[in-house]
Design an enzyme around this catalytic site. Structure first.
Site, PDB file in Angstrom:
ATOM      1  N   GLU A  63       0.825  -1.209   0.000  1.00 19.92           N
ATOM      2  CA  GLU A  63       0.000   0.000   0.000  1.00 19.92           C
ATOM      3  C   GLU A  63       0.859   1.258   0.000  1.00 19.92           C
ATOM      4  O   GLU A  63       0.521   2.250  -0.654  1.00 19.92           O
ATOM      5  CB  GLU A  63      -0.966   0.023   1.185  1.00 19.92           C
ATOM      6  CG  GLU A  63      -1.900   1.220   1.109  1.00 19.92           C
ATOM      7  CD  GLU A  63      -3.125   1.113   1.991  1.00 19.92           C
ATOM      8  OE1 GLU A  63      -3.868   2.104   2.033  1.00 19.92           O
ATOM      9  OE2 GLU A  63      -3.354   0.064   2.620  1.00 19.92           O
ATOM     10  N   GLY A  83      -5.729   4.583   0.147  1.00 21.22           N
ATOM     11  CA  GLY A  83      -6.075   3.246  -0.303  1.00 21.22           C
ATOM     12  C   GLY A  83      -7.509   2.967   0.121  1.00 21.22           C
ATOM     13  O   GLY A  83      -7.881   3.226   1.260  1.00 21.22           O
ATOM     14  N   HIS A  90      -0.531 -14.255  -0.552  1.00 22.51           N
ATOM     15  CA  HIS A  90       0.829 -14.554  -0.107  1.00 22.51           C
ATOM     16  C   HIS A  90       1.150 -15.986  -0.541  1.00 22.51           C
ATOM     17  O   HIS A  90       0.446 -16.920  -0.167  1.00 22.51           O
ATOM     18  CB  HIS A  90       0.935 -14.415   1.409  1.00 22.51           C
ATOM     19  CG  HIS A  90       0.441 -13.094   1.914  1.00 22.51           C
ATOM     20  ND1 HIS A  90       1.021 -11.897   1.568  1.00 22.51           N
ATOM     21  CD2 HIS A  90      -0.595 -12.787   2.727  1.00 22.51           C
ATOM     22  CE1 HIS A  90       0.377 -10.914   2.163  1.00 22.51           C
ATOM     23  NE2 HIS A  90      -0.612 -11.427   2.866  1.00 22.51           N
ATOM     24  N   VAL A  91       2.198 -16.137  -1.338  1.00 25.08           N
ATOM     25  CA  VAL A  91       2.470 -17.437  -1.940  1.00 25.08           C
ATOM     26  C   VAL A  91       3.805 -18.059  -1.554  1.00 25.08           C
ATOM     27  O   VAL A  91       4.047 -19.227  -1.844  1.00 25.08           O
ATOM     28  CB  VAL A  91       2.350 -17.363  -3.486  1.00 25.08           C
ATOM     29  CG1 VAL A  91       0.934 -17.000  -3.904  1.00 25.08           C
ATOM     30  CG2 VAL A  91       3.353 -16.385  -4.081  1.00 25.08           C
ATOM     31  N   SER A  93       7.066 -17.927   1.614  1.00 22.02           N
ATOM     32  CA  SER A  93       7.595 -17.387   2.870  1.00 22.02           C
ATOM     33  C   SER A  93       8.999 -16.836   2.671  1.00 22.02           C
ATOM     34  O   SER A  93       9.751 -17.311   1.825  1.00 22.02           O
ATOM     35  CB  SER A  93       7.657 -18.484   3.934  1.00 22.02           C
ATOM     36  OG  SER A  93       6.371 -18.953   4.234  1.00 22.02           O
ATOM     37  N   HIS A 107      -4.858   1.066 -14.043  1.00 24.24           N
ATOM     38  CA  HIS A 107      -5.881   2.051 -14.422  1.00 24.24           C
ATOM     39  C   HIS A 107      -5.536   3.368 -13.752  1.00 24.24           C
ATOM     40  O   HIS A 107      -5.363   3.428 -12.537  1.00 24.24           O
ATOM     41  CB  HIS A 107      -7.273   1.597 -13.975  1.00 24.24           C
ATOM     42  CG  HIS A 107      -8.311   2.666 -14.105  1.00 24.24           C
ATOM     43  ND1 HIS A 107      -8.785   3.103 -15.316  1.00 24.24           N
ATOM     44  CD2 HIS A 107      -8.928   3.414 -13.164  1.00 24.24           C
ATOM     45  CE1 HIS A 107      -9.678   4.066 -15.119  1.00 24.24           C
ATOM     46  NE2 HIS A 107      -9.771   4.277 -13.813  1.00 24.24           N
ATOM     47  N   GLY A 109      -7.197   6.602 -13.447  1.00 18.55           N
ATOM     48  CA  GLY A 109      -8.306   7.539 -13.537  1.00 18.55           C
ATOM     49  C   GLY A 109      -8.025   8.796 -12.733  1.00 18.55           C
ATOM     50  O   GLY A 109      -7.115   8.840 -11.909  1.00 18.55           O
TER      51      GLY A 109
END
Length: 141
Positions: A63, A83, A90-91, A93, A107, A109
């Site tokens: 963030e 935010g 989380h894939v 460690s 995007h 905007g």
């Protein structure tokens, strides 16, 4: 881009002072036309009890980087960026070293922005994949 890359990195460093970003030792390292990168050390300060990187620290990193990118890439000194939604997967460690957050805008905007942040380890392996939606609001002060 309104600011030069060196200006963005210097402003990012200043922006981190006395914030969660300083507490987590987040350092902005690179900026391009549509991305910004920061790194964070993985030490016991950001571990969960079993000694691996806490997912909350990863989300805070994501963030921070996405919001900084929104601020700089919108060239808007009269806005604040917040935010409004974040989702993280989380894939992998990490126990030590550094993680790197690469935020790319999907995007751009005037009011809302959509970011993809890939957090990788020092070997370039994906650690977390984060989607962040930011909103740009006029400064009220």
């Amino acid at each position: 881009m309104k600011y030069t890359k060196d200006q963005i990195l210097a402003m990012s460093k200043k922006m981190c002072e006395n914030t969660l970003m300083e507490t987590l030792n987040i350092e902005f390292t690179e900026v391009g036309d549509d991305f910004i990168i920061a790194k964070m050390p993985v030490t016991p300060r950001v571990h969960q009890p079993d000694g691996v990187l806490h997912g909350g620290a990863s989300v805070a990193l994501a963030e921070s980087v996405g919001s900084a990118g929104a601020y700089f890439f919108l060239n808007a000194e009269n806005i604040v960026v917040r935010g409004i939604e974040i989702a993280a997967n989380h894939v992998k460690s990490v126990r030590k070293g550094f993680v790197y957050a690469h935020a790319s805008i999907l995007h751009k905007g005037r009011t809302t922005q959509l970011w993809q942040i890939k957090i990788t380890n020092e070997e370039g392996d994906l650690v977390s994949l984060v989607k962040l939606t930011t909103i740009s609001l006029p400064k009220t002060q």
